[in-house]
Design an enzyme around this catalytic site. Sequence first.
Site: not given
Length: 247
Positions: A12, A15, A64, A90, A142, A155, A157, A159
């Site tokens: 990723g 950008r 991915v 990433n 994160s 998200y 969970a 991370k």
Amino acid sequence: MSMEGRTCVITGSGRGIGRGIAEHLGARGANVVVNYRSSDEAARETVESIHEKGGEAITAKADVCDRDEVEAMRELAHDEFGQVDVLVNNAGITQDTRFVNMTREEWDQVMDVNLGGMFNCTQTFYDDIWNADEGRLINISSIVGKQGNFGQANYAAAKAGMFGFTRTIAIELASGGSTANCVAPGFTRTDMLAEVPEEVQERIVAQIPLERFAEIDDIASTVRFLASEDSSYITGEVIDVNGGMDL
Ligand code: NAP
């Protein structure tokens, strides 16, 4: 912190934070594989920007979540640069909503990219990292994985799952001399943050002791350090880059 001759795959990286990481590593002499899923033009621009700074880079289109596409990316990397030394997982997405309203599809999509993508890429490049002279696995988690966040049960969970995964891979890689670490960014100025409503952004920034959001360079320079030989004795760690938000 020269990365001369080291080959790095960053998922990723057309950008956002991934692009910043690609540019930082490319500027230090790394051969960079700029992975993307949909941002073709942005990925080409990232490669051009690395070339302008004298680095080597190629684009590699791969979702991915698709193991075959990830394996094709490994072939491409090998054909162009030979063995891969550094993998940065990433690529990530959010699908925010209060948990009570969260669909199983929203849960699965976030798990599939953030955790499933990390599984596919790490397993595909595992032998490369193991065989490298001081290989590096770096996973972008994160602050939300530590603190939780309203509307981000899926998200958070995913991370948080990256922490346990990274520690385990660190143990498994250690006898080969390679390392695995996580970087846990705080709120960082990218498209992902732009999706957060303005008034919520103001509330978040009021909780950051350094009184600003992270810039992409704040995260990329930490990853650059972890990718370099200067971090040889750091493994299984989570490096917080969050302006003191968890203090
Ligand atoms: P972003 O601007 O939304 O960019 C997301 C990146 O992930 C894009 O390059 C996208 O590629 C890629 N991606 C998504 N799904 C993919 C897939 N299935 N296969 C390959 N690539 C995929 O996000 P960002 O803010 O730069 O975030 C990068 C990482 O940092 C993420 O893991 C995110 O969770 C984490 N993070 C971000 C923040 C923040 O505040 N921004 C804070 C903490 C952690 P395409 O454009 O090609 O689809």
